[in-house]
Design a protein around this motif. Structure first.
Motif, mmCIF file in Angstrom:
data_model
loop_
_atom_site.group_PDB
_atom_site.id
_atom_site.type_symbol
_atom_site.label_atom_id
_atom_site.label_comp_id
_atom_site.label_asym_id
_atom_site.label_seq_id
_atom_site.Cartn_x
_atom_site.Cartn_y
_atom_site.Cartn_z
ATOM 1 N N HIS A 251 29.821 19.707 100.370
ATOM 2 C CA HIS A 251 29.899 21.158 100.578
ATOM 3 C C HIS A 251 29.256 21.992 99.459
ATOM 4 C CE1 HIS A 251 32.393 20.124 103.916
ATOM 5 N NE2 HIS A 251 33.429 19.772 103.183
ATOM 6 N N VAL A 252 28.514 21.379 98.545
ATOM 7 C CA VAL A 252 27.792 22.146 97.530
ATOM 8 C C VAL A 252 26.374 22.397 98.034
ATOM 9 C CG1 VAL A 252 26.873 22.174 95.189
ATOM 10 C CG2 VAL A 252 29.144 21.217 95.619
ATOM 11 N N THR A 253 26.017 23.654 98.235
ATOM 12 C CA THR A 253 24.690 23.977 98.760
ATOM 13 C C THR A 253 23.605 23.642 97.751
ATOM 14 O OG1 THR A 253 25.630 25.746 100.106
ATOM 15 C CG2 THR A 253 23.253 25.801 99.740
ATOM 16 N N HIS B 199 24.918 18.875 98.057
ATOM 17 C CA HIS B 199 25.796 18.251 99.043
ATOM 18 C C HIS B 199 25.407 16.786 99.248
ATOM 19 C CE1 HIS B 199 22.476 18.593 101.962
ATOM 20 N NE2 HIS B 199 22.248 19.749 101.366
ATOM 21 N N THR B 200 26.300 16.033 99.833
ATOM 22 C CA THR B 200 26.088 14.594 99.987
ATOM 23 C C THR B 200 24.991 14.249 100.986
ATOM 24 O OG1 THR B 200 27.915 14.570 101.585
ATOM 25 C CG2 THR B 200 28.439 13.982 99.307
ATOM 26 N N GLY B 201 24.560 15.223 101.794
ATOM 27 C CA GLY B 201 23.475 14.968 102.737
ATOM 28 C C GLY B 201 22.093 15.106 102.122
ATOM 29 N N LYS B 202 22.028 15.554 100.875
ATOM 30 C CA LYS B 202 20.744 15.706 100.182
ATOM 31 C C LYS B 202 20.232 14.325 99.800
ATOM 32 C CE LYS B 202 17.605 18.016 97.666
ATOM 33 N NZ LYS B 202 16.501 18.750 98.304
ATOM 34 N N THR C 294 20.203 15.199 85.208
ATOM 35 C CA THR C 294 21.422 14.641 85.785
ATOM 36 C C THR C 294 21.561 15.133 87.218
ATOM 37 O OG1 THR C 294 22.510 14.632 83.626
ATOM 38 C CG2 THR C 294 23.928 14.475 85.565
ATOM 39 N N SER C 295 21.810 14.215 88.147
ATOM 40 C CA SER C 295 21.965 14.567 89.562
ATOM 41 C C SER C 295 23.352 14.167 90.041
ATOM 42 C CB SER C 295 20.909 13.854 90.411
ATOM 43 O OG SER C 295 19.602 14.230 90.021
ATOM 44 N N GLU C 296 23.991 15.063 90.777
ATOM 45 C CA GLU C 296 25.285 14.770 91.393
ATOM 46 C C GLU C 296 25.243 15.164 92.859
ATOM 47 O OE1 GLU C 296 29.097 15.576 89.431
ATOM 48 O OE2 GLU C 296 27.935 16.503 87.816
ATOM 49 N N ARG C 297 25.988 14.430 93.677
ATOM 50 C CA ARG C 297 26.116 14.763 95.092
ATOM 51 C C ARG C 297 27.597 14.960 95.403
ATOM 52 N NH1 ARG C 297 21.955 15.940 94.098
ATOM 53 N NH2 ARG C 297 19.921 15.193 94.813
ATOM 54 N N ILE C 298 27.946 16.201 95.762
ATOM 55 C CA ILE C 298 29.335 16.583 96.018
ATOM 56 C C ILE C 298 29.384 17.302 97.361
ATOM 57 C CG2 ILE C 298 31.305 17.939 95.212
ATOM 58 C CD1 ILE C 298 30.172 17.699 92.373
#
Length: 245
Positions: A187-189, A137-140, A181-185
């Protein structure tokens, strides 16, 4: 069991809910450094154990504060492990208790075991190149995630052909280097994928967290273990979970 929660964001609230369902009591919460000085008495007199899920910037200070206030602690924050050696030395000297992990989900710890086993098998097949992907999630805040770094370090330890990991943009297909590879999306836990790819096929293992309940469960299991066993020292959660201490 009386619990002090340090960090009261999404994880802190999930732990609070599950702890209450399991019959435990949350006696206090600390959500920013200023609140430490607002406590009426040391945490060691207010709770049996602290569970710390804060931020990479505050985790180390929180752990030292728990040691000062004589309360054993479960730490699930990531992004601070470069200080683990320093923290461990202090806890052992002062006879404190700390259980830590890059991820407290029991399912993820099973995934760690699978990752290590597969890496050992793949050493005999040098035609396969490995890579890691993590999505949160985007808060990570930390990137790559602590779980992804732990997976990469497992691969390096288990496979002689792997020497290092780098974020994918910097890896540039270097031999022996694992790209992450890291992504921030929103609502993804949490999703972690380890891939082994050759010219003819691909082998993939993946863990997908559906919610935060697994992380909360693992943290509470660790806290219960601390209170029941009353051991002093610093312990990785997988040793507690699989009863290998």
């Amino acid at each position: 069991m009386k619990i002090a929660l340090i960090g009261y964001g999404r994880m802190g609230k999930a732990i609070h809910t599950l702890a209450t369902q399991k019959g435990h009591t949350v006696t206090c919460t600390i959500d920013n450094p200023k609140e430490w000085n607002q406590m009426e008495k040391p945490l060691g007199l207010m709770a049996d154990v602290a569970i710390e899920f804060s931020t990479p910037e505050t985790a180390t200070e929180n752990l030292f504060r728990c040691l000062e206030e004589k309360i054993p602690v479960v730490c699930g924050t990531t992004g601070w492990l470069e200080h683990l050696e320093e923290i461990s030395k202090a806890y052992k000297q002062e006879q404190g208790t700390l259980v830590w992990a890059p991820n407290f989900s029991p399912g993820v710890n099973l995934f760690f075991s699978l990752n290590q086993w597969l890496a050992q098998q793949m050493e005999a097949f040098p035609q396969y190149q490995t890579s890691l992907e993590e999505i949160h999630h985007t808060g990570k805040l930390d990137k790559p995630s602590g779980t992804a770094i732990h997976l990469a370090e497992q691969l390096i330890q288990a496979h002689k052909g792997l020497q290092a990991w780098k974020e994918a943009e910097a890896a540039l297909e270097e031999t022996g280097t694992i790209p992450i590879t890291s992504e921030r999306i929103e609502h993804v836990t949490g999703i972690h994928t380890v891939s082994w790819e050759s010219e003819i096929d691909q082998i993939t293992i993946r863990h997908t967290a559906k919610n935060r309940s697994g992380f909360a469960l693992g943290a509470i299991l660790a806290a219960e273990w601390i209170v029941e066993q009353k051991k002093r020292g610093v312990y990785p959660f997988n040793k507690v979970l699989f009863n290998t201490l």
